[in-house]
Design a protein around this motif. Structure first.
Motif, mmCIF file in Angstrom:
data_model
loop_
_atom_site.group_PDB
_atom_site.id
_atom_site.type_symbol
_atom_site.label_atom_id
_atom_site.label_comp_id
_atom_site.label_asym_id
_atom_site.label_seq_id
_atom_site.Cartn_x
_atom_site.Cartn_y
_atom_site.Cartn_z
ATOM 1 N N ASN A 1 0.848 -1.181 0.000
ATOM 2 C CA ASN A 1 0.000 0.000 0.000
ATOM 3 C C ASN A 1 0.886 1.234 0.000
ATOM 4 O O ASN A 1 1.710 1.424 0.899
ATOM 5 C CB ASN A 1 -0.917 0.004 1.225
ATOM 6 N N LEU A 2 0.719 2.045 -1.036
ATOM 7 C CA LEU A 2 1.458 3.302 -1.145
ATOM 8 C C LEU A 2 0.607 4.358 -0.462
ATOM 9 O O LEU A 2 -0.238 5.000 -1.082
ATOM 10 C CB LEU A 2 1.714 3.637 -2.611
ATOM 11 N N ALA A 3 0.808 4.491 0.847
ATOM 12 C CA ALA A 3 -0.114 5.235 1.706
ATOM 13 C C ALA A 3 0.114 6.733 1.638
ATOM 14 O O ALA A 3 0.607 7.359 2.580
ATOM 15 C CB ALA A 3 0.006 4.747 3.153
ATOM 16 N N PHE B 1 -2.768 4.387 -2.861
ATOM 17 C CA PHE B 1 -2.892 3.321 -3.851
ATOM 18 C C PHE B 1 -2.401 1.996 -3.260
ATOM 19 O O PHE B 1 -1.476 1.975 -2.450
ATOM 20 C CB PHE B 1 -2.072 3.644 -5.105
ATOM 21 N N SER B 2 -3.014 0.903 -3.707
ATOM 22 C CA SER B 2 -2.543 -0.442 -3.390
ATOM 23 C C SER B 2 -2.223 -1.153 -4.698
ATOM 24 O O SER B 2 -2.843 -0.887 -5.729
ATOM 25 C CB SER B 2 -3.602 -1.234 -2.622
ATOM 26 N N TYR B 3 -1.253 -2.065 -4.638
ATOM 27 C CA TYR B 3 -0.852 -2.761 -5.856
ATOM 28 C C TYR B 3 -0.589 -4.235 -5.560
ATOM 29 O O TYR B 3 -0.233 -4.613 -4.442
ATOM 30 C CB TYR B 3 0.402 -2.121 -6.466
ATOM 31 N N GLY C 1 -1.493 -8.404 -12.779
ATOM 32 C CA GLY C 1 -1.320 -7.155 -12.050
ATOM 33 C C GLY C 1 -2.662 -6.571 -11.645
ATOM 34 O O GLY C 1 -3.668 -6.738 -12.353
ATOM 35 N N ARG C 2 -2.682 -5.902 -10.495
ATOM 36 C CA ARG C 2 -3.874 -5.189 -10.034
ATOM 37 C C ARG C 2 -3.419 -3.877 -9.399
ATOM 38 O O ARG C 2 -2.493 -3.859 -8.578
ATOM 39 C CB ARG C 2 -4.649 -6.014 -8.993
ATOM 40 N N LEU C 3 -4.075 -2.773 -9.772
ATOM 41 C CA LEU C 3 -3.810 -1.468 -9.177
ATOM 42 C C LEU C 3 -5.117 -0.920 -8.636
ATOM 43 O O LEU C 3 -6.141 -0.916 -9.342
ATOM 44 C CB LEU C 3 -3.230 -0.509 -10.211
#
Length: 396
Positions: free
Chosen positions: A172-174, A181-183, A207-209
């Motif tokens: 998680n790019l918090a 964003f979560s990836y 991949g999932r974004l």
């Protein structure tokens, strides 16, 4: 099946020995019953285990599984009583709270469903290895025991990549507020549950974004049981590229969609697919939606087929805005359509499902009653109409 069970027992016993050796013997371990079942944790918190049993008791009429072919429709109407799931779940952490593991075993047919370990280097970077549900689309990732409806939509069969064996990088790019964003980025064998090696030189790439526009990560759980005071949710998209001998995946492993036969070449079917989805919750109201598109290239015949579909689902606790309604009652509705061949839109299949839930203890103990109507391909005689199902799902 026997080999899987032996592997399962081996790791359980190995972990038990490690737990016994690593725990501080001068202090008593913690032992209690919680939301994940029976919880055992060493005094130094280095080792922990949660053990839970989950059962689904189901009644269905005049059939249970979603109809797919003419044979599924032209059957004698039946009153069906069965245990649809009987699962043993074991999870926790070992060596450190950063190193989590999980195992799930289907007792009714001796099937090891999940076996994975995950190490958290940081909130923004984790590594997950083993066999598990690919973190692809929400409807399949959500446990069947934590859905609003009794089961998943007609889109699951053609579009899920289900359980795979491989490695996932996630985090998680918090960022603050809408900059969250979560990836998930993964490499799998691409041959489905129970297979550990690709059938040719091409693995599955996935991949999932996910954009968490309200600043926090919403769990993969149906229903807004918390009656959220502020908005929660996300918009997400994902891609898959795979070469294998299969055109679909399920809990049974790889298989074929209608119109495809067992292949004669390794990696015969080249599949590319993507999805776009949304999910939101507030004040007891929940929303889910997914659009899928999938291309299948038969490398032996050079024929290409495109499939697509979409579902929309909304759930609500009426007591959130009408206090006279029971607080444990939830109502949900789903509409889904699936087109198995973009060149033949008259083959469109449609599902309408109305569901009611009564929560005794959230998703751990609930009753679900569901009525579905299927409108399918009348050209081939596929017009199954109504189905009724009732289920008690309990975990302890």
């Amino acid at each position: 099946m026997i080999i899987r069970f032996v592997i399962f027992l081996f790791f359980v016993l190995t972990y038990a020995q490690l737990w016994a050796e690593g725990s501080d013997s001068t202090k008593a371990p913690a032992f209690y019953y919680g939301d994940k079942g029976w919880h055992l944790e060493s005094a130094d918190k280095v080792y922990s285990t949660d053990i839970q049993l989950r059962l689904q008791f189901r009644y269905a009429y005049p059939y249970d599984q979603d109809p797919v072919t003419l044979n599924d429709v032209n059957i004698e109407e039946q009153h069906i009583f069965r245990i649809s799931r009987a699962r043993l779940k074991i999870g926790g952490h070992v060596f450190s709270p950063k190193f989590k593991y999980y195992m799930e075993y289907e007792l009714s047919n001796s099937n090891l469903l999940d076996f994975w370990g995950m190490y958290s280097f940081h909130k923004s970077f984790k590594i997950m290895v083993g066999q598990y549900k690919a973190r692809y689309n929400t409807e399949r990732v959500i446990s069947s025991g934590k859905q609003e409806t009794l089961d998943r939509s007609i889109l699951t069969r053609p579009f899920t990549i289900d359980r795979q064996t491989g490695i996932t990088f996630l985090g998680n790019l918090a960022g603050e507020g809408a900059l969250n964003f979560s990836y998930w980025a993964a490499v799998f064998s691409g041959t489905g549950q129970g297979d550990f090696v690709a059938d040719d030189s091409y693995p599955m790439w996935k991949g999932r974004l996910q954009w968490n526009m309200f600043g926090s990560v919403m769990k993969f759980v149906g229903s807004d049981l918390e009656k959220s005071k502020s908005w929660r949710g996300y918009i997400a998209g994902g891609l898959v590229n795979n070469h294998s001998q299969f055109t679909r995946f399920s809990q049974s492993g790889g298989g074929q969609l209608e119109g495809y036969s067992d292949p004669s070449l390794p990696g015969q079917y080249h599949i590319t697919q993507f999805f776009i989805e949304s999910a939101f919750k507030k004040n007891g109201i929940s929303w889910q939606q997914e659009f899928h598109k999938k291309n299948i290239l038969d490398k032996e015949t050079s024929n290409t087929r495109t499939l697509y579909g979409n579902y929309m689902q909304v759930g609500s606790f009426p007591s959130s805005y009408l206090p006279s309604f029971p607080s444990k009652l939830e109502l949900a509705f789903r509409y889904a359509f699936y087109i198995p061949d973009s060149n033949q839109t008259d083959l469109k299949q449609t599902e309408y499902t109305f569901s009611t839930n009564w929560f005794f203890k959230e998703h751990l103990n609930k009753l679900t009653a569901e009525v579905s109507y299927f409108d399918m391909d009348e050209i081939l005689g596929l017009n199954p109409g109504w189905r009724f199902r009732f289920q008690w799902d309990v975990s302890f």
